[in-house]
Design a protein around this motif. Sequence first.
Motif, short mmCIF file in Angstrom:
data_model
loop_
_atom_site.label_atom_id
_atom_site.label_comp_id
_atom_site.label_asym_id
_atom_site.label_seq_id
_atom_site.Cartn_x
_atom_site.Cartn_y
_atom_site.Cartn_z
N LYS A 290 35.60 5.41 2.89
CA LYS A 290 34.92 5.02 1.65
C LYS A 290 35.65 5.62 0.46
N TRP A 291 35.70 4.87 -0.64
CA TRP A 291 36.28 5.39 -1.87
C TRP A 291 35.83 4.53 -3.05
N ALA A 292 36.14 5.02 -4.25
CA ALA A 292 35.91 4.26 -5.48
C ALA A 292 37.26 4.03 -6.14
N MET A 293 37.39 2.91 -6.84
CA MET A 293 38.66 2.56 -7.46
C MET A 293 38.43 1.67 -8.67
N LYS A 294 39.19 1.90 -9.72
CA LYS A 294 39.13 1.05 -10.90
C LYS A 294 40.17 -0.07 -10.76
N VAL A 295 39.71 -1.31 -10.94
CA VAL A 295 40.63 -2.45 -10.98
C VAL A 295 40.66 -2.97 -12.41
N LEU A 296 41.79 -3.51 -12.81
CA LEU A 296 41.97 -3.99 -14.17
C LEU A 296 41.97 -5.50 -14.27
N LYS A 297 42.22 -6.18 -13.13
CA LYS A 297 42.29 -7.64 -13.12
C LYS A 297 41.48 -8.15 -11.93
N PRO A 298 40.82 -9.31 -12.06
CA PRO A 298 40.73 -10.18 -13.23
C PRO A 298 39.80 -9.65 -14.32
N MET A 299 39.05 -8.57 -14.05
CA MET A 299 38.29 -7.92 -15.09
C MET A 299 38.28 -6.43 -14.79
N ARG A 300 37.95 -5.62 -15.79
CA ARG A 300 37.90 -4.18 -15.60
C ARG A 300 36.59 -3.80 -14.93
N LEU A 301 36.71 -3.26 -13.72
CA LEU A 301 35.53 -2.86 -12.97
C LEU A 301 35.83 -1.62 -12.15
N ASN A 302 34.82 -0.80 -11.93
CA ASN A 302 34.91 0.28 -10.97
C ASN A 302 34.26 -0.20 -9.68
N LEU A 303 35.06 -0.35 -8.65
CA LEU A 303 34.58 -0.88 -7.37
C LEU A 303 34.37 0.24 -6.36
N LYS A 304 33.37 0.08 -5.52
CA LYS A 304 33.14 1.00 -4.41
C LYS A 304 33.49 0.28 -3.11
N PHE A 305 34.34 0.94 -2.30
CA PHE A 305 34.87 0.33 -1.09
C PHE A 305 34.31 1.01 0.15
N ILE A 306 34.18 0.22 1.20
CA ILE A 306 33.89 0.73 2.53
C ILE A 306 34.65 -0.14 3.53
N VAL A 307 35.51 0.48 4.35
CA VAL A 307 36.36 -0.29 5.26
C VAL A 307 36.37 0.34 6.65
N SER A 308 36.74 -0.48 7.61
CA SER A 308 36.96 -0.03 8.98
C SER A 308 38.39 -0.40 9.38
N VAL A 309 38.96 0.40 10.29
CA VAL A 309 40.33 0.18 10.73
C VAL A 309 40.34 -0.03 12.23
N ASP A 310 41.05 -1.05 12.67
CA ASP A 310 41.23 -1.32 14.09
C ASP A 310 42.72 -1.53 14.33
N GLY A 311 43.41 -0.45 14.72
CA GLY A 311 44.85 -0.54 14.93
C GLY A 311 45.58 -0.82 13.64
N TYR A 312 46.21 -1.99 13.57
CA TYR A 312 46.98 -2.35 12.39
C TYR A 312 46.20 -3.26 11.44
N ASN A 313 44.90 -3.40 11.68
CA ASN A 313 44.08 -4.28 10.85
C ASN A 313 43.00 -3.49 10.11
N MET A 314 42.71 -3.89 8.90
CA MET A 314 41.68 -3.28 8.08
C MET A 314 40.75 -4.38 7.59
N ILE A 315 39.44 -4.09 7.62
CA ILE A 315 38.45 -5.04 7.12
C ILE A 315 37.33 -4.26 6.46
N GLY A 316 36.79 -4.81 5.39
CA GLY A 316 35.70 -4.13 4.71
C GLY A 316 35.25 -4.92 3.50
N GLU A 317 34.64 -4.22 2.54
CA GLU A 317 34.15 -4.89 1.35
C GLU A 317 34.22 -3.96 0.15
#
Length: 334
Positions: A290-317
């Motif tokens: 889990k982490w937080a990150m600021k994106v600048l495009k297509p709009m300025r937003l602070n996003l909160k991420f949660i992901v899972s990793v399976d080998g060489y693949n990553m999926i989340g939201e």
Amino acid sequence: MHIQIVLFDGFDLLDAIAPYEVFTAADMYSNENITVELVSAEGKRMVTSGVNHLQIQASSKLDLTSKGIILVPGASGSVHDNGPESIPIKLQQATETELGNLLKEAIKKPDILLSTICGGSLILAMGGLLENRHAVTHHMGMGLLSAANAIPVNARIVDDGNIVTGGGVTSGLDVALYLVERELGPRIAHAVEQLFEYERRGTVWRAEGNIPRENQQENIIETRSDDTLIKPDMNFDFQGKWDTTISTPIGTLSVLLNFTIKDGQITGTAKQGEDHVTLDNLVIEGNQLKWAMKVLKPMRLNLKFIVSVDGYNMIGEAKAGMLPASKLVGHRIS
């Protein structure tokens, strides 16, 4: 005084019509000529509201050469899904029309006052117009205001100079009455209140006067002892560079992520185009990152991420306030 109330497809009827009636009533009591128009970014047309798809006539195009007040309503629709009838999608679609560009120009003009009702604040926020500005919206959208780098204030009405914002849908009456008081004086506003048999609710928040002494109990930060801190799970192999795609309702983002662990500390960076940012609040919980990150495009937003990793693949939201969750997929490249 000229007031332009902006209609867009999916707008909320009460957000627009309640202020329209207040301003029209104020004209009956004022010696100053007050005109009120329902306008759209595209010009004269029938605009479909979000309430049973009722259509209302916009009489002309939003005019930035006319000094006065521009009022932006929110949207009406579902808050429980991510489909085309959801409020966040309707607000996003409004920002993608010519309205988004017109509002960016309007906020620069010293003789125009921008005002919003309910989700109208989020239209400004999505366009980057509320960064470091005090504002309020419907309580369900306050998280998105924060994500768009606005300063949310839990008040019925927030006056931040050339931007006046209102809370939930019924605040349209309160905002309009306050604007009448601000521009024409309390006697005219009181006369309209008496006519409508309605008293404006709440104290208008402004960045003035003494700052309230903070409630110490509310500012206590819960901390964990070293024994309860989440330790990185070395069996959870997420280190390396990841080529990821984030599918948002307003566009696809390509982001290069890089994770490392050094001396038990997790660090991460992201590259979006030419922009480099450091990931904030990066933690492992179980088999999720889990982490937080600021994106600048297509709009300025602070996003909160949660992901899972399976080998060489990553999926989340990724999530920002009330906006629909955006799917993230990626693969390890090193």
